[in-house]
Design an enzyme around this catalytic site. Structure first.
Site, PDB file in Angstrom:
ATOM      1  N   LEU A 124      83.827 121.941 -93.118  1.00 45.21           N
ATOM      2  CA  LEU A 124      82.943 121.173 -92.259  1.00 45.21           C
ATOM      3  C   LEU A 124      81.486 121.610 -92.423  1.00 45.21           C
ATOM      4  O   LEU A 124      80.605 120.785 -92.634  1.00 45.21           O
ATOM      5  CB  LEU A 124      83.374 121.328 -90.796  1.00 45.21           C
ATOM      6  N   GLU A 126      77.784 122.981 -93.495  1.00 48.66           N
ATOM      7  CA  GLU A 126      76.890 122.873 -94.641  1.00 48.66           C
ATOM      8  C   GLU A 126      75.663 123.731 -94.381  1.00 48.66           C
ATOM      9  O   GLU A 126      75.425 124.160 -93.244  1.00 48.66           O
ATOM     10  CB  GLU A 126      76.478 121.410 -94.861  1.00 48.66           C
ATOM     11  N   ILE A 156      82.404 128.353 -96.148  1.00 46.24           N
ATOM     12  CA  ILE A 156      83.764 127.844 -95.993  1.00 46.24           C
ATOM     13  C   ILE A 156      84.752 128.985 -96.219  1.00 46.24           C
ATOM     14  O   ILE A 156      84.844 129.542 -97.315  1.00 46.24           O
ATOM     15  CB  ILE A 156      84.039 126.696 -96.985  1.00 46.24           C
ATOM     16  N   ASP A 236      89.480 121.630 -80.648  1.00 46.66           N
ATOM     17  CA  ASP A 236      89.980 121.750 -79.281  1.00 46.66           C
ATOM     18  C   ASP A 236      91.232 122.624 -79.233  1.00 46.66           C
ATOM     19  O   ASP A 236      91.460 123.369 -78.268  1.00 46.66           O
ATOM     20  CB  ASP A 236      90.312 120.366 -78.712  1.00 46.66           C
ATOM     21  N   GLN A 335      80.562 153.100 -77.861  1.00 46.23           N
ATOM     22  CA  GLN A 335      79.684 153.983 -77.097  1.00 46.23           C
ATOM     23  C   GLN A 335      80.462 155.147 -76.480  1.00 46.23           C
ATOM     24  O   GLN A 335      79.994 156.285 -76.466  1.00 46.23           O
ATOM     25  CB  GLN A 335      78.977 153.183 -75.998  1.00 46.23           C
ATOM     26  N   GLU A 362      83.311 128.037 -85.554  1.00 44.83           N
ATOM     27  CA  GLU A 362      83.976 127.024 -84.723  1.00 44.83           C
ATOM     28  C   GLU A 362      83.164 126.701 -83.470  1.00 44.83           C
ATOM     29  O   GLU A 362      83.718 126.418 -82.401  1.00 44.83           O
ATOM     30  CB  GLU A 362      85.402 127.459 -84.372  1.00 44.83           C
ATOM     31  N   GLY A 363      81.862 126.748 -83.623  1.00 48.50           N
ATOM     32  CA  GLY A 363      80.948 126.439 -82.530  1.00 48.50           C
ATOM     33  C   GLY A 363      80.393 127.697 -81.920  1.00 48.50           C
ATOM     34  O   GLY A 363      81.120 128.452 -81.252  1.00 48.50           O
TER      35      GLY A 363
END
Length: 381
Positions: A124, A126, A156, A236, A335, A362-363
């Site tokens: 998806l 680019e 990708i 989703d 830490q 994925e967002g």
């Protein structure tokens, strides 16, 4: 692994996957070459039936339960992130044609992917269209009864070594998301090439070049100009499981921090006796548990067939919260453990590198916040 609300079958799945990961998959991942597809590892995932479980089992329909997908990813991630990622990419790359492909496409590719014989990729992103997926420039130009693909995909996973790609290309200029079509493209197609990118990742990530790659009507996933829907429905399902992946890493980090702070002598006792340390551990556990509930809730909504808008919102919430929480937990664990956590080869050093990327792919987190905000404000308008 938290057992809250899991069925006896789900608990059995978790126990079996953990055992396989500890006894076999971890060693296979260590024998792989960084930046290359680990085909023996993927083949083992298939041989143990984990990829079939990812696709709903041998005799099931075209998809698995979202909850099972999350349990698979969380369990594997807590033991071996390479095995988790190998499994997840098989699902992400193939679910577009599994959900939207013709019976012939599914019959050709599903058995090969499930067996670990064919490696899948989701194409998806680019160089100029990452978070803004509607800005895709890979062109699908009409060519007789099909199209030819011209352009590039970037970042990708499994590219350019994959055996089959789910590819999203522009079929209508100026239409943004409404002018994108999804295609299934074999990795050995004439005109398909690419190069590996040097990324902080144990699996290959690359640039994939399409120089007149031919696709036909039978290769279309879903409908022409409706490919954005194919991508979003796939995400989703997979966004909550990205959260589950993050949970597995966070749980491993928390366990390491607890083990260290309860055995490390300091100030006349152990580190965990210090209130600052015990409170930090409490915050880590609290956020991890809250994120787990969000992930389970999103997966349950998907499996229950909730409305698409609700699934999208819950998926975004689960992915956002779990990945941000994992970043916090792993950083806090480093830490608490101190300098040894940054030694090459230490579990936390490994997790510290791996935990960063899920907040982007994925967002990105900012995109998830936009999705959540729009789900609240659009109905009000």
């Amino acid at each position: 692994m938290n057992q809250f609300a899991l069925t006896e079958e789900q608990n059995a799945l978790v126990d079996r996957v953990r055992r396989i990961a500890e006894e076999e998959l971890a060693a296979l991942s260590e024998s792989g070459t960084p930046g290359r597809i680990n085909r023996p590892l993927i083949k083992a995932l298939g041989a143990h039936g984990l990829l079939s479980t990812l696709f709903g089992g041998e005799d099931a329909g075209r998809k698995a339960a979202a909850m099972d997908l999350c349990l698979l990813r969380e369990t594997l991630a807590a033991v071996n992130t390479e095995a988790e990622t190998a499994l997840a990419l098989q699902g992400l790359g193939s679910y577009p044609f599994l959900l939207f492909g013709s019976d012939d496409v599914v019959a050709r590719w599903r058995p090969q992917v499930a067996a670990g014989d064919a490696v899948a990729a989701f194409a998806l992103s680019e160089a100029g269209a990452g978070s803004d997926a509607g800005a895709l420039e890979l062109r699908a130009e009409p060519d007789g009864d099909g199209w030819t693909l011209h352009g590039e995909k970037c970042w990708i996973s499994n590219g350019p070594e994959a055996d089959v790609y789910s590819v999203f290309a522009r079929t209508t200029e100026g239409a943004r998301a409404r002018g994108i079509t999804a295609f299934v493209v074999p990795g050995d197609s004439p005109g398909l090439s690419g190069e590996s990118l040097d990324m902080i990742s144990p699996h290959p990530i690359g640039r994939v070049v399409f120089d007149g790659v031919r696709v036909g009507q039978a290769d279309v996933l879903g409908e022409v100009d409706r490919g954005f829907t194919v991508a979003m429905r796939t995400l989703d399902l997979f966004r909550p499981s990205v959260g589950a992946f993050a949970l597995g890493m966070a749980q491993a980090a928390l366990d390491e921090a607890v083990a260290h702070t309860t055995t490390r002598s300091a100030f006349g006792g152990v580190l965990a006796d210090q209130q600052a340390v015990s409170h930090k551990l409490a915050d880590m556990a609290l956020r991890l548990e809250a994120s787990r509930l969000l992930v389970y809730s999103a997966a349950s909504a998907y499996d229950a067939g909730a409305p698409a808008a609700e699934i999208t919102r819950r998926s975004a919430m689960a992915k956002l919260d779990a990945t941000e929480t994992a970043q916090f937990v792993v950083d806090a664990a480093v830490q608490l453990v101190g300098a040894r956590a940054l030694q090459r080869g230490h579990l936390l050093e490994h997790l510290y590198r791996d935990v960063r990327a899920p907040r982007i792919y994925e967002g990105a987190s900012e995109v998830q916040r936009t999705i959540i905000g729009r789900s609240l404000t659009r109905p009000a308008r």
